[in-house]
Design an enzyme around this catalytic site. Structure first.
Site, PDB file in Angstrom:
ATOM      1  CB  CYS B 310      -0.806   0.006   1.175  1.00 28.14           C
ATOM      2  SG  CYS B 310      -1.955  -1.152   1.149  1.00 28.14           S
ATOM      3  CB  CYS B 514      -0.340   6.675   6.347  1.00 26.63           C
ATOM      4  SG  CYS B 514      -1.226   5.332   5.538  1.00 26.63           S
TER       5      CYS B 514
END
Lengths: 169, 591
Positions: B310, B514
């Site tokens: 990802c 993130c």
């Protein structure tokens, strides 16, 4: 998107890798590796630094950081007759700056550069331990002492002639 | 533990041996100004070159002023942090730094959020007395990062992040004295360098030397274009950080206000990257189960561990450093790219809009996402699946630009059908979240039993490398997690040497995942901000009625209507990718 490629002659790759190996590929030996490589090639082109980075398992940016930090290391090939003007205190007070300026004018290059035909390169250094002969200039291994600006063009002429003779022979 | 007593600004304090004057002063509520110093202990980030000299203090009996950030306390020390001598010297130091810094604050991307500017305000600089030489470097604009080295103050935080934390080695200090600057090898462009575009250099840069490429003008133009249908997707980590840009407490969840703001901005469809995170789990989870099943059936060629894919900075990292392992990561595209591929096929068809008339914008906590959406394999006839990726910071600028009072906005839900999501998707925003989401789904798919305990707390935490064995009803799977590319490197080395026991590994490039990406509101070294976002992500998960990706009705529908089965033919075409060998090759020159 493919890999980045650089091309280097086989014997050069092998020799640099051999130098790295002689220091056990230790990243802490980077400066020694750079010394030996410059001794072999005369300078440290980007390709050589990439090979060293790979062998010592460090980034090329770090190798370049060290090469660009020390004035001893050069990424440009030196001339066949490397001129080093001593800018130590004794030489300086006896007019070494004028000698440097004269070399720059006669050779038409800046300090740290090599002339177009690759014969002369110009560098400055600090004290060669011959203060009694100040101001001092080294051409290759040969010491020229007690110089005046007027002597510069004679020195250049002398080496250029020597070099031309060698090239003919 | 040996302790030391000392006096700072006439107050006595007792500290553990080895404590710096800076920390001891902090204990007394004295905040000595710093500039180069950056310490985020829990995240293992330490940058203290002691080079800027802003934190200098006066120590009785010592001739020179001492930098507080690197000077350890000693017994009986008497320290003054704001004597006349200190204040004058500190001002002089700052003025000297400013003498080689462009005074273009009004138009600088960092204006209002710049540590150097704040210092000038704090120290009351009203005049610059030194007029010396100025640096003159060329501005570099890459796919994600803008480098303006004329603004560099040589704090070397970026170098620490790039080398020590990420082991990427793109940036290093070069030259000496005045020409010294942080650069790439041989002054390459970032694209030519091993840079992964993780953006951690930008996240820690105290000034405007490193900033993101600003796509807001392009987004504004797209929104104004009547012929274009503009679709937006928002990554999970954005909703727990955007509020900070509007003065809210770190960790405030602003999902509802965020969607309203995007609708007010004029986006035609406001969708959620969480939706495609659920889709990612279906694909990646199925891929994992497939590989495990083959492995259990005795297939020795099966590639394990499965690595998550990802994080685009992580993808760049292994393509450059470990291309020999490029068959191991999951082939599943990232949620951003899955979203783009579906939006410009399934959804465009549904609303009868041509691909070239649709603009997909993503709001990401990340800088590598800008680079990712520009990769050639994510384009169809030169038209990218995701047109513009903007950061959380850029979105905040956009909202302010169009006069939206964010704090007073009503809350609205995401649009349908690419807006429905689960708790499993929102935790994609933090380290450990992707693999936890995968475990929730894989458990039920493998065992065919209902998962009672949804929270895999053993996969959570802030440690750089974590591991846990998850019992899938008798089948024990070893899960590894790494955040920070230095930690990922450690695990990749293990895989390369055949000593890796993991079946699946999740990697995120940024410290904490993130939530602390290069595109998030700047934390200025405050770990509490990152931890508040971390808590908020799990709170957002708990708040969701559905918490497993495969139970997302919208995801079930798209498989029924359009995709068929996970990892099926259509999925492979739209949702999977492949990786490249980007290692530097030294070739033999035969000429």
């Amino acid at each position: 998107m493919s890999s980045i490629k650089i091309k280097v002659k086989k014997e050069i790759i092998e020799k640099i890798e051999e130098i790295c190996k002689s220091f056990d590929n230790q990243s802490g030996e980077l400066i020694n590796v750079l010394h030996k490589t410059q001794e072999y090639l005369g300078y440290l082109p980007a390709e050589a630094q990439e090979i060293i980075a790979r062998a010592l398992n460090i980034s090329a940016a770090r190798v370049y950081g060290v090469v660009s930090f020390y004035s001893f290391f050069s990424m440009k090939p030196k001339g066949k007759c490397p001129v080093s003007v001593c800018m130590g205190t004794a030489c300086y007070v006896r007019g070494a700056d004028k000698i440097v300026d004269e070399f720059k004018k006669v050779l038409n290059i800046a300090v740290g550069e090599t002339d177009n035909d690759g014969v002369f390169s110009l560098a400055s250094l600090r004290c060669v331990g011959a203060c009694g002969l100040a101001p001092v200039v080294l051409v290759g291994d040969k010491v020229h002492g007690r110089l005046a600006a007027d002597d510069v063009k004679h020195i250049v002429k002398e080496y250029r002639e020597q070099f031309a003779k060698l090239a003919e022979a | 533990m040996e302790t030391i007593k000392l006096t700072i600004d006439n107050k006595s304090v007792e500290v553990v041996k080895g404590t710096t004057i800076l920390s001891a002063a902090h204990k007394l509520g004295i905040s000595i100004p710093t500039l180069c110093h950056l310490k985020m202990h829990d995240l293992n980030i330490h940058n203290k070159p002691g080079s800027c000299r802003i934190c200098i203090v006066e120590i009785e009996g010592r001739r020179n002023l001492a930098p507080a950030c690197v000077t350890e306390c000693a017994e009986g020390m008497i320290v003054q942090t704001s004597s006349v001598r200190v204040i004058n010297a500190r001002r002089t130091v700052l003025e000297l730094i400013l003498s080689d810094h462009p005074a273009d604050c009004l138009t600088c991307a960092k204006s209002g959020n710049c540590e150097l500017q704040n210092l000038a305000v704090r120290l009351g600089i009203r005049e610059l007395h030194y007029n010396g030489e100025k640096s003159n470097y060329q501005l570099e604009v890459s796919a994600s990062i803008v480098r303006d080295m004329n603004k560099c103050i040589m704090c070397r935080r970026c170098e620490t992040m790039c080398n020590e934390f990420q082991t990427v080695g793109a940036l290093y200090a070069i030259e000496r004295g005045f020409p010294a600057v942080v650069s790439t090898a041989f002054n390459q462009t970032l694209k030519e360098s091993p840079c992964t575009f993780c953006g951690q250099c930008v996240a820690v840069c105290p000034v405007g030397a490193l900033t993101e490429v600003d796509f807001t003008p392009k987004v504004i133009r797209a929104l104004a274009d009547k012929k274009k249908t503009v679709v937006v997707q928002v990554a999970p980590a954005v909703r727990v950080a955007l509020g900070e840009e509007f003065g809210m407490e770190p960790g405030t969840i602003v999902t509802g206000k965020l969607t309203t703001a995007l609708k007010n901005l004029g986006f035609d469809y406001v969708f959620d990257t969480d939706w495609s995170a659920d889709l990612t789990i279906m694909e990646e989870g199925t891929e994992l189960i497939g590989r495990i099943t083959k492995y259990l059936n005795g297939d020795k060629d099966v590639k394990l561990p499965l690595l998550t894919s990802c994080c685009p900075a992580w993808v760049n990292f292994f393509e450059y450093n470990f291309p020999e392992l490029k068959e191991i990561p999951s082939t599943a595209k990232s949620p951003q790219q899955m979203f783009g591929a579906i939006a410009k096929s399934y959804f465009a068809d549904k609303i009868n809009v041509k691909r070239e008339d649709m603009i997909v914008v993503s709001v990401m906590p990340c800088l590598a996402k800008k680079y990712e959406c520009a990769r050639d394999e994510f384009k169809v006839n030169d038209n990218p699946d995701v047109d513009y990726s903007i950061t959380t910071r850029e979105l905040a600028h956009l909202i302010k630009l169009v006069n939206i009072d964010f704090n007073s906005l009503e809350e609205t839900p995401f649009d349908s059908p690419l807006g429905e999501s689960t708790g499993a998707a929102v935790i994609f925003g933090t380290t450990g979240g992707v693999i936890e989401a995968a475990c929730r789904t894989a458990y039920e798919l493998i065992t065919k039993k209902k998962l009672e305990r949804i929270d895999f707390t053993e996969l959570r935490g802030i440690k750089g490398i974590r591991s846990a064995t998850i019992d899938f009803d008798g089948l024990k799977l070893n899960i590894g997690i790494a955040h920070g590319l230095s930690n990922a490197r450690t695990l990749l080395e293990q895989i390369k040497n055949g000593v890796c026991e993991f079946h699946a590994i999740e990697v995120m490039a940024c410290p904490g995942g993130c939530i602390n990406g290069g595109g998030q509101p700047l934390h200025h070294g405050n770990t509490d901000i990152v931890e508040a976002r971390w808590d908020a992500i799990y709170e957002a998960d708990r708040n969701m009625p559905i918490r497993k990706s495969h139970e997302n009705p919208s995801i079930q529908k798209i498989y029924k209507e359009f995709l068929g089965a996970p990892c099926g033919h259509k999925s492979h075409e739209l949702l999977h990718t492949h990786y490249f060998d980007k290692k530097l090759v030294v070739e033999v020159d035969l000429d």
